[in-house]
Scaffold this motif. Structure first.
Motif, PDB file in Angstrom:
ATOM      1  N   ASP A  30       0.824  -1.214   0.000  1.00 43.75           N
ATOM      2  CA  ASP A  30       0.000   0.000   0.000  1.00 43.75           C
ATOM      3  C   ASP A  30       0.859   1.264   0.000  1.00 43.75           C
ATOM      4  O   ASP A  30       0.594   2.211  -0.756  1.00 43.75           O
ATOM      5  N   ALA A  31       1.895   1.306   0.833  1.00 41.83           N
ATOM      6  CA  ALA A  31       2.746   2.497   0.899  1.00 41.83           C
ATOM      7  C   ALA A  31       3.502   2.700  -0.406  1.00 41.83           C
ATOM      8  O   ALA A  31       3.630   3.833  -0.899  1.00 41.83           O
ATOM      9  N   ILE A  32       3.991   1.621  -0.992  1.00 39.07           N
ATOM     10  CA  ILE A  32       4.704   1.712  -2.270  1.00 39.07           C
ATOM     11  C   ILE A  32       3.759   2.221  -3.357  1.00 39.07           C
ATOM     12  O   ILE A  32       4.122   3.084  -4.167  1.00 39.07           O
ATOM     13  N   ALA A  33       2.540   1.703  -3.379  1.00 39.06           N
ATOM     14  CA  ALA A  33       1.571   2.113  -4.398  1.00 39.06           C
ATOM     15  C   ALA A  33       1.193   3.579  -4.260  1.00 39.06           C
ATOM     16  O   ALA A  33       1.002   4.284  -5.264  1.00 39.06           O
ATOM     17  N   ARG A  34       1.101   4.081  -3.028  1.00 43.50           N
ATOM     18  CA  ARG A  34       0.768   5.495  -2.834  1.00 43.50           C
ATOM     19  C   ARG A  34       1.841   6.392  -3.445  1.00 43.50           C
ATOM     20  O   ARG A  34       1.534   7.374  -4.122  1.00 43.50           O
ATOM     21  N   ARG A  35       3.093   6.058  -3.203  1.00 40.52           N
ATOM     22  CA  ARG A  35       4.184   6.870  -3.761  1.00 40.52           C
ATOM     23  C   ARG A  35       4.203   6.792  -5.286  1.00 40.52           C
ATOM     24  O   ARG A  35       4.480   7.789  -5.969  1.00 40.52           O
ATOM     25  N   TYR A  36       3.916   5.625  -5.815  1.00 42.10           N
ATOM     26  CA  TYR A  36       3.894   5.458  -7.272  1.00 42.10           C
ATOM     27  C   TYR A  36       2.772   6.288  -7.897  1.00 42.10           C
ATOM     28  O   TYR A  36       2.976   6.969  -8.911  1.00 42.10           O
ATOM     29  N   LYS A  37       1.596   6.245  -7.312  1.00 44.66           N
ATOM     30  CA  LYS A  37       0.461   6.998  -7.849  1.00 44.66           C
ATOM     31  C   LYS A  37       0.752   8.497  -7.849  1.00 44.66           C
ATOM     32  O   LYS A  37       0.376   9.209  -8.786  1.00 44.66           O
ATOM     33  N   GLN A  38       1.412   8.987  -6.799  1.00 45.42           N
ATOM     34  CA  GLN A  38       1.759  10.397  -6.744  1.00 45.42           C
ATOM     35  C   GLN A  38       2.745  10.753  -7.846  1.00 45.42           C
ATOM     36  O   GLN A  38       2.605  11.776  -8.530  1.00 45.42           O
ATOM     37  N   ALA A  39       3.753   9.901  -8.059  1.00 43.04           N
ATOM     38  CA  ALA A  39       4.724  10.149  -9.123  1.00 43.04           C
ATOM     39  C   ALA A  39       4.057  10.157 -10.488  1.00 43.04           C
ATOM     40  O   ALA A  39       4.356  11.005 -11.348  1.00 43.04           O
ATOM     41  N   LEU A  40       3.137   9.236 -10.698  1.00 39.01           N
ATOM     42  CA  LEU A  40       2.444   9.152 -11.981  1.00 39.01           C
ATOM     43  C   LEU A  40       1.588  10.393 -12.216  1.00 39.01           C
ATOM     44  O   LEU A  40       1.531  10.932 -13.340  1.00 39.01           O
ATOM     45  N   ALA A  41       0.914  10.857 -11.168  1.00 42.69           N
ATOM     46  CA  ALA A  41       0.100  12.065 -11.305  1.00 42.69           C
ATOM     47  C   ALA A  41       0.954  13.275 -11.686  1.00 42.69           C
ATOM     48  O   ALA A  41       0.559  14.093 -12.517  1.00 42.69           O
ATOM     49  N   GLU A  42       2.138  13.369 -11.120  1.00 45.14           N
ATOM     50  CA  GLU A  42       3.049  14.467 -11.451  1.00 45.14           C
ATOM     51  C   GLU A  42       3.546  14.366 -12.889  1.00 45.14           C
ATOM     52  O   GLU A  42       3.615  15.377 -13.605  1.00 45.14           O
TER      53      GLU A  42
END
Length: 460
Positions: free
Chosen positions: A442-454
């Motif tokens: 879950d924590a890894i996915a949150r960081r990935y989603k933020q990077a993708l949004a940027e």
């Protein structure tokens, strides 16, 4: 981190074995693998018991940042699309990616790879510079970010800083979209040196001339001679017909022959793709002891072509698999399509076999383990004392595996259905996947989603 596991059945180098006690130490190294065990651990302690265990697979070719491109390049242009049009889209995507985003994307990728059965990865890493083409204050800035992601996810990593100096044969100048990749041999060696303190059980460092298009043979020779002895060397070779034609025009030779005429190929080398090779080149690879690094899902996605696997097997060649651009993160899918490509090409079944192994799935898994281990330069690739404690526990209660005889397990695992049959994963003596979920998913996915949004803000 030390521990032990009792497997009712485990795939060992010699084949399936029953009642196998598997033990590892605090350093994440297998200390004993004992078939025919009574099921008792050290001091008669009772170990956890599972039904089916496999050695973890090696992913021998990865461009981690490209995981974030998945699904974004599947719209046709006005002209026929190819590897070359895809590459232009990839360049635009790489233009603005930050080190922090590289780390977040790599961690997501590595967690997915672990969940599907990869326990090691070789990172062919070429985003080395800042977006404006300048060097980072730390020469290994982005490579260190990928290394940090591998530690966070728990996957073993072979880092391969890339030599990338030219845009084409004849030392053509790099374009503006390639400036983030620019390195010469000295700069690659400085990155290797900066990464030396990270070397250990879960981390190795080699190097990778990008291709004969992007590095001259004199540069490749300089790099290989200066790299510490025994370190792995990887290169893209003969992936596309246009590359073959360009090399013929430039040198009068096909790429693999041109490379082997100027560089002494040996077991340190992984020749990635090698899609378009002739019979002489098949023999050259096999005779050299180098590994052919095959990436069937990416090669299919990019329209590269089909590697001559049957001829290569008959020549005694060594192969491994990689997920490359990460349109798939599953070794099962890579191996399935490696065999299916041959079936479509030859219009018959069960191509990837040898005289001593007639079961296709077992031949593919064991062959890819051996080739991948060699290409990684790390002690992995089998359940055997002295190697890294990397293993997969399969979901023996899944309908595809429930009650399956040992001889049928790998066939069901690779060729039946699309469910992920990997339940638990041990990598370097650490349980990183349990019940099909990564322990930090879950924590890894949150960081990935933020990077993708940027990154989406910069799409053009």
């Amino acid at each position: 981190m030390s521990g032990w596991l009792f497997a009712r059945r485990a795939l060992l180098p010699q084949g399936w074995a029953a009642d196998v006690l598997i033990e590892w130490d605090d350093a994440g190294v297998l200390t004993a693998v004992t078939p025919g065990s009574s099921g008792s651990g050290p001091q008669d302690q009772t170990p956890r018991t599972v039904e089916l265990v496999l050695p973890g697979m090696v992913n021998l070719h990865s461009h981690a940042f490209q995981r974030a491109l998945g699904g974004l390049t599947e719209t046709a242009g006005d002209n026929p699309d190819s590897f070359w049009t895809w590459r232009e889209l990839m360049y635009r995507f790489a233009r603005n990616i930050t080190p922090e985003q590289i780390e977040a994307i790599a961690a997501q990728l590595f967690s997915e790879c672990l969940r599907h059965g990869y326990t090691s990865v070789c990172e062919f890493h070429y985003v080395q510079r800042a977006p404006d083409g300048s060097l980072y204050a730390r020469p290994a800035e982005t490579a260190e970010r990928v290394a940090a992601a591998s530690r966070a996810a728990g996957i073993g990593l072979t880092m391969l800083p890339v030599l990338y100096s030219y845009a084409g044969f004849g030392e053509l100048a790099l374009g503006s979209d390639q400036q983030r990749f620019r390195t010469d041999p000295d700069q690659v060696l400085r990155i290797v040196e900066a990464l030396e303190p990270l070397r250990g059980g879960q981390f190795e460092v080699g190097a990778a001339p990008h291709s004969l298009r992007a590095a001259s043979v004199s540069q490749i020779l300089e790099l290989t001679q200066a790299l510490p002895a025994g370190r792995p060397l990887h290169i893209h070779i003969a992936e596309q017909q246009a590359e073959v034609l360009g090399c013929l025009e430039f040198s009068g030779m096909r790429p693999l022959r041109y490379l082997s005429e100027h560089i002494a190929l040996d077991a340190r080398w992984c020749l990635v793709h090698a899609t378009h090779i002739d019979a002489d080149e098949v023999d050259r690879i096999a005779d050299s002891g180098a590994v052919a690094g095959l990436c069937p899902t990416t090669e299919a996605n990019l329209g590269d072509g089909i590697f001559p696997l049957e001829q290569f097997i008959h020549a005694g060649g060594r192969f491994g698999i990689g997920s490359d651009s990460h349109v798939s993160q599953s070794p099962v899918e890579e191996l399935r399509w490696l065999e299916y490509g041959q079936r479509l090409q030859h219009q018959r079944r069960n191509v990837a076999v040898s005289h001593t192994q007639r079961r296709v799935a077992e031949f593919l898994w064991q062959g890819a383990l051996q080739g991948g281990a060699q290409a990684s330069g790390r002690p992995v690739g089998a359940l055997a004392a002295g190697l890294r404690a990397d293993l997969l526990v399969l979901d023996s209660e899944h309908p595809n595996l429930d009650g399956a005889a040992s001889d049928d397990v790998m066939g069901a695992f690779i060729f039946a259905g699309n469910d992920n049959l990997v339940r638990d994963v041990l990598a370097g003596g650490r349980w990183v996947v349990q019940g099909g979920r990564h322990v930090d998913q879950d924590a890894i996915a949150r960081r990935y989603k933020q990077a993708l949004a940027e990154l989406r803000e910069f799409r053009s």
